[in-house]
Design a protein around this motif. Structure first.
Motif, PDB file in Angstrom:
ATOM      1  N   THR A  84       0.817  -1.218   0.000  1.00 22.99           N
ATOM      2  CA  THR A  84       0.000   0.000   0.000  1.00 22.99           C
ATOM      3  C   THR A  84       0.848   1.264   0.000  1.00 22.99           C
ATOM      4  O   THR A  84       0.551   2.218  -0.719  1.00 22.99           O
ATOM      5  N   THR A  85       1.915   1.282   0.779  1.00 21.37           N
ATOM      6  CA  THR A  85       2.781   2.466   0.824  1.00 21.37           C
ATOM      7  C   THR A  85       3.377   2.738  -0.541  1.00 21.37           C
ATOM      8  O   THR A  85       3.385   3.879  -1.016  1.00 21.37           O
ATOM      9  N   LEU A  86       3.883   1.705  -1.196  1.00 19.44           N
ATOM     10  CA  LEU A  86       4.482   1.890  -2.517  1.00 19.44           C
ATOM     11  C   LEU A  86       3.439   2.302  -3.551  1.00 19.44           C
ATOM     12  O   LEU A  86       3.726   3.120  -4.428  1.00 19.44           O
ATOM     13  N   GLN A  87       2.243   1.766  -3.462  1.00 20.15           N
ATOM     14  CA  GLN A  87       1.177   2.146  -4.397  1.00 20.15           C
ATOM     15  C   GLN A  87       0.897   3.645  -4.333  1.00 20.15           C
ATOM     16  O   GLN A  87       0.554   4.257  -5.335  1.00 20.15           O
ATOM     17  N   GLN A  88       1.068   4.223  -3.170  1.00 17.39           N
ATOM     18  CA  GLN A  88       0.763   5.634  -2.980  1.00 17.39           C
ATOM     19  C   GLN A  88       1.956   6.546  -3.239  1.00 17.39           C
ATOM     20  O   GLN A  88       1.795   7.760  -3.309  1.00 17.39           O
ATOM     21  N   THR A  89       3.149   5.981  -3.380  1.00 20.29           N
ATOM     22  CA  THR A  89       4.338   6.823  -3.492  1.00 20.29           C
ATOM     23  C   THR A  89       5.196   6.570  -4.732  1.00 20.29           C
ATOM     24  O   THR A  89       6.122   7.334  -4.990  1.00 20.29           O
ATOM     25  N   VAL A  90       4.922   5.528  -5.488  1.00 17.43           N
ATOM     26  CA  VAL A  90       5.718   5.213  -6.675  1.00 17.43           C
ATOM     27  C   VAL A  90       4.991   5.701  -7.921  1.00 17.43           C
ATOM     28  O   VAL A  90       3.814   5.393  -8.132  1.00 17.43           O
ATOM     29  N   ASP A  91       5.695   6.442  -8.749  1.00 17.47           N
ATOM     30  CA  ASP A  91       5.191   6.882 -10.046  1.00 17.47           C
ATOM     31  C   ASP A  91       5.332   5.694 -11.002  1.00 17.47           C
ATOM     32  O   ASP A  91       6.441   5.322 -11.398  1.00 17.47           O
ATOM     33  N   LEU A  92       4.219   5.078 -11.352  1.00 22.28           N
ATOM     34  CA  LEU A  92       4.251   3.831 -12.127  1.00 22.28           C
ATOM     35  C   LEU A  92       4.804   4.000 -13.533  1.00 22.28           C
ATOM     36  O   LEU A  92       5.430   3.085 -14.067  1.00 22.28           O
ATOM     37  N   GLU A  93       4.573   5.147 -14.146  1.00 24.89           N
ATOM     38  CA  GLU A  93       5.106   5.363 -15.492  1.00 24.89           C
ATOM     39  C   GLU A  93       6.624   5.523 -15.445  1.00 24.89           C
ATOM     40  O   GLU A  93       7.346   4.948 -16.273  1.00 24.89           O
ATOM     41  N   VAL A  94       7.138   6.256 -14.476  1.00 28.19           N
ATOM     42  CA  VAL A  94       8.585   6.394 -14.318  1.00 28.19           C
ATOM     43  C   VAL A  94       9.196   5.027 -14.006  1.00 28.19           C
ATOM     44  O   VAL A  94      10.231   4.649 -14.570  1.00 28.19           O
ATOM     45  N   HIS A  95       8.542   4.276 -13.119  1.00 28.29           N
ATOM     46  CA  HIS A  95       9.041   2.937 -12.783  1.00 28.29           C
ATOM     47  C   HIS A  95       9.101   2.051 -14.023  1.00 28.29           C
ATOM     48  O   HIS A  95      10.100   1.368 -14.260  1.00 28.29           O
ATOM     49  N   ALA A  96       8.056   2.069 -14.832  1.00 28.84           N
ATOM     50  CA  ALA A  96       8.018   1.221 -16.034  1.00 28.84           C
ATOM     51  C   ALA A  96       9.115   1.601 -17.014  1.00 28.84           C
ATOM     52  O   ALA A  96       9.858   0.742 -17.500  1.00 28.84           O
ATOM     53  N   ILE A  97       9.217   2.884 -17.309  1.00 24.30           N
ATOM     54  CA  ILE A  97      10.211   3.338 -18.293  1.00 24.30           C
ATOM     55  C   ILE A  97      11.619   3.116 -17.763  1.00 24.30           C
ATOM     56  O   ILE A  97      12.497   2.647 -18.494  1.00 24.30           O
ATOM     57  N   GLY A  98      11.828   3.422 -16.488  1.00 23.05           N
ATOM     58  CA  GLY A  98      13.142   3.187 -15.897  1.00 23.05           C
ATOM     59  C   GLY A  98      13.535   1.724 -15.917  1.00 23.05           C
ATOM     60  O   GLY A  98      14.687   1.380 -16.196  1.00 23.05           O
ATOM     61  N   SER A  99      12.580   0.850 -15.647  1.00 23.15           N
ATOM     62  CA  SER A  99      12.857  -0.589 -15.679  1.00 23.15           C
ATOM     63  C   SER A  99      13.238  -1.040 -17.082  1.00 23.15           C
ATOM     64  O   SER A  99      14.196  -1.798 -17.261  1.00 23.15           O
ATOM     65  N   MET A 100      12.490  -0.579 -18.065  1.00 22.52           N
ATOM     66  CA  MET A 100      12.723  -1.059 -19.424  1.00 22.52           C
ATOM     67  C   MET A 100      13.951  -0.444 -20.093  1.00 22.52           C
ATOM     68  O   MET A 100      14.505  -1.040 -21.015  1.00 22.52           O
ATOM     69  N   LEU A 101      14.384   0.714 -19.623  1.00 17.37           N
ATOM     70  CA  LEU A 101      15.524   1.370 -20.267  1.00 17.37           C
ATOM     71  C   LEU A 101      16.769   1.403 -19.386  1.00 17.37           C
ATOM     72  O   LEU A 101      17.758   2.044 -19.736  1.00 17.37           O
TER      73      LEU A 101
END
Length: 197
Positions: A84-101
């Motif tokens: 729950t904490t991460l769901q409220q504090t992680v920018d999912l688009e940044v996480h996705a792009i950062g993971s893939m690149l």
């Protein structure tokens, strides 16, 4: 593998017990309310920019490297979705792009690879340049301010250094989660390995 699992447990406990451990970062309102899709049994954010990042990663990465970055993204998204904490504090688009690149600096003979920097630095510059190039004339460009680009840069740069990234924003600190996942932990985890072996 045990060391990675131990780190992920420590990080999740730290975020739960001490949410102020890293820099405070309040996500812009509705930043994660974007379309989703299911990939490998994991629900992930699905924006044109995320799809473009996936296409770039596929285009420039060898199969083994592409499978690695997809596992990184999907396992990270799985961990985030169960906290729950991460769901409220992680920018999912940044996480996705950062993971893939995050491993673009390993692409041999790519124009963004330097001769004097670590591959993580080259990857971070390539990822932020990619986003800036994609959003320059796009309607979603205004959502990518300097702070969000810095989150992406730091996420990629520190993806191989969890001992440092833990002290950054949750979006940055969550980047290494993907590689800490233990195969066989769940049916979803096994499915991810079946697809991106």
């Amino acid at each position: 593998m045990a060391l990675k699992l131990a780190w992920i447990v420590q990080a999740l406990v730290a975020f739960h017990a001490y949410p102020s451990l890293g820099f405070q970062h309040v996500l812009p309102r509705n930043i994660n309310q974007k379309p989703t899709r299911v990939l490998g049994g994991v629900t992930v954010i699905d924006t044109p920019l995320v799809r473009a990042a996936q296409a770039m990663a596929c285009q420039y990465s060898e199969d083994y490297l592409f499978n690695h970055i997809m596992r990184t993204w999907l396992f990270g998204a799985l961990v985030i979705s169960h906290n729950t904490t991460l769901q409220q504090t992680v920018d999912l688009e940044v996480h996705a792009i950062g993971s893939m690149l995050h491993d673009l600096g390993l692409v041999l003979n790519a124009s963004w690879v330097s001769h004097d920097r670590r591959f993580e630095v080259d990857s971070a510059f390539a990822a932020t340049d990619f986003v800036e190039g994609q959003v320059v004339h796009a309607p979603e460009g205004s959502a990518w301010d300097a702070h969000r680009l810095q989150l992406l840069f730091d996420s990629v740069l520190l993806s191989s250094e969890p001992k440092f990234s833990l002290y950054k924003e949750a979006t940055v600190a969550s980047q290494p989660f993907g590689e800490a996942f233990v195969p066989g932990y769940s049916a979803v985890g096994s499915r991810i390995f079946d697809i991106f072996a």
